[in-house]
Write an enzyme that holds these catalytic residues in place. Structure first.
Site, PDB file in Angstrom:
ATOM      1  N   PRO A  89       0.813  -1.219   0.000  1.00 34.01           N
ATOM      2  CA  PRO A  89       0.000   0.000   0.000  1.00 34.01           C
ATOM      3  C   PRO A  89       0.852   1.277   0.000  1.00 34.01           C
ATOM      4  O   PRO A  89       0.333   2.369  -0.235  1.00 34.01           O
ATOM      5  CB  PRO A  89      -0.853  -0.098   1.274  1.00 34.01           C
ATOM      6  N   GLU A 116       2.994  -7.486   8.746  1.00 33.71           N
ATOM      7  CA  GLU A 116       3.057  -6.011   8.702  1.00 33.71           C
ATOM      8  C   GLU A 116       3.797  -5.507   7.460  1.00 33.71           C
ATOM      9  O   GLU A 116       3.809  -4.309   7.184  1.00 33.71           O
ATOM     10  CB  GLU A 116       3.728  -5.449   9.956  1.00 33.71           C
ATOM     11  N   ASP A 168     -10.348  -0.319 -25.348  1.00 27.89           N
ATOM     12  CA  ASP A 168     -10.855  -0.413 -23.990  1.00 27.89           C
ATOM     13  C   ASP A 168     -11.023   0.997 -23.439  1.00 27.89           C
ATOM     14  O   ASP A 168     -10.119   1.818 -23.546  1.00 27.89           O
ATOM     15  CB  ASP A 168      -9.847  -1.187 -23.120  1.00 27.89           C
TER      16      ASP A 168
HETATM   17  N1  4HQ Z   1      -1.116  -5.165   1.191  1.00 28.04           N
HETATM   18  N2  4HQ Z   1      -1.949  -2.781  -2.790  1.00 28.04           N
HETATM   19  C1  4HQ Z   1      -0.086  -5.555   3.395  1.00 28.04           C
HETATM   20  C2  4HQ Z   1      -1.943  -4.268   0.532  1.00 28.04           C
HETATM   21  C3  4HQ Z   1      -1.715  -3.846  -0.872  1.00 28.04           C
HETATM   22  C4  4HQ Z   1      -2.474  -2.883  -1.562  1.00 28.04           C
HETATM   23  C5  4HQ Z   1      -0.060  -5.942   0.570  1.00 28.04           C
HETATM   24  C6  4HQ Z   1      -1.362  -5.419   2.584  1.00 28.04           C
HETATM   25  C7  4HQ Z   1       1.166  -6.124   1.428  1.00 28.04           C
HETATM   26  C8  4HQ Z   1       2.028  -6.678   3.612  1.00 28.04           C
HETATM   27  N3  4HQ Z   1      -0.767  -4.263  -1.707  1.00 28.04           N
HETATM   28  N4  4HQ Z   1       0.824  -6.492   2.794  1.00 28.04           N
HETATM   29  N5  4HQ Z   1      -3.508  -2.169  -1.129  1.00 28.04           N
HETATM   30  O1  4HQ Z   1      -2.872  -3.777   1.134  1.00 28.04           O
HETATM   31  O2  4HQ Z   1      -0.913  -3.631  -2.866  1.00 28.04           O
END
Ligand code: 4HQ
Length: 253
Positions: A89, A116, A168
């Site tokens: 994220p 985490e 698209d």
């Molecule tokens: N995560 N976009 C936490 C995500 C996420 C997102 C992936 C949660 C990695 C450790 N990854 N883990 N939104 O929420 O890509």
């Protein structure tokens, strides 16, 4: 094109790749997807992939060495430079533009974190950190599948009709127009007359109008970068004037 997915839940990823457009592309050998169980790259008796955070605090952190070993093995196997993506994220938001750009890379590696997140040093081996949106998931597997699907659609032959990928709506920066199929009437719900008219010029104009109208209503932010032709720019101007006229009417009431 090849994808390598590094995960502690190989079964979850495997199941999702069996069906649909991507599943068929794998069968046709247009795509090769290798799923790597991160625990196969551990060296301890318990096959640990996570550990406590330095500095304390809640939760666990993914250990760096199993991920480094997995990336080493993948690079050796592919025998060529690979593009390593970390799902997170904290990454830059994944868009249709990124999907198109990555579609011409020969080897893409998707690293799925859990807990985490991953030890910060993993980022020294990562080319791009990718987020699929501003929400927190419990792992990177679903984001990796989202990225793989969107990228794979740009590999020639994966989507039956190349035309539909190029046209698209999102590739053009607009929302899609409404779609209808038979029957022409369901209860009191009718298909718009223009679509039954057989007038292809009118149908084309109606679809442009609907795409532009919806985009203006729902996602005006997209219009800043949309690739519009002369006809579309005129239509948009009319729609925008219509909106101001509506607002003027509301104000004077
Ligand atoms: N995560 N976009 C936490 C995500 C996420 C997102 C992936 C949660 C990695 C450790 N990854 N883990 N939104 O929420 O890509």
């Amino acid at each position: 094109m090849t994808f390598d997915i590094v995960t502690i839940f190989p079964a979850m990823v495997e199941a999702a790749l069996a069906a649909g457009v991507v599943g068929r592309a794998i069968e046709k050998r247009l795509l090769e997807v290798a799923i790597h169980d991160l625990r196969d790259f551990t060296t301890d008796r318990h096959r640990s992939v996570d550990d406590m955070p330095y500095g304390g605090g809640p939760g666990m952190v993914m250990k760096p060495e199993p991920i480094f070993k997995a990336l080493d093995a993948i690079e050796t196997q592919r025998g060529a430079p690979v593009t390593v993506l970390l799902m997170s994220p904290q990454g830059t938001r994944f868009t249709q533009r990124d999907a198109e750009r990555l579609g011409s890379r020969p080897h893409v590696v998707l690293v799925c974190g859990r807990y985490e997140g991953v030890d910060e040093r993993v980022r020294s081996r990562v080319d791009e950190e990718v987020s699929i949106g501003d929400y927190v998931l419990s792992g990177g597997e679903l984001p990796a599948l989202v990225v793989l699907d969107a990228v794979a659609r740009f590999v020639p032959g994966v989507v039956g009709d190349d035309q539909s990928v190029a046209e698209d709506s999102f590739s053009r920066g607009l929302l899609d127009f409404p779609h209808y199929t038979r029957p022409a009437v369901v209860g009191d719900l009718r298909v718009p007359d223009v679509l039954l008219s057989g007038n292809h010029q009118e149908i084309r104009r109606w679809r442009k109008q609907e795409s532009l109208g919806r985009t203006l209503e729902r996602r005006p932010d997209l219009l800043e970068h949309a690739a519009l032709d002369d006809e579309e720019r005129m239509m948009l101007e009319e729609l925008q004037n219509g909106r101001i006229a509506e607002w003027q009417r509301g104000k004077t009431k």
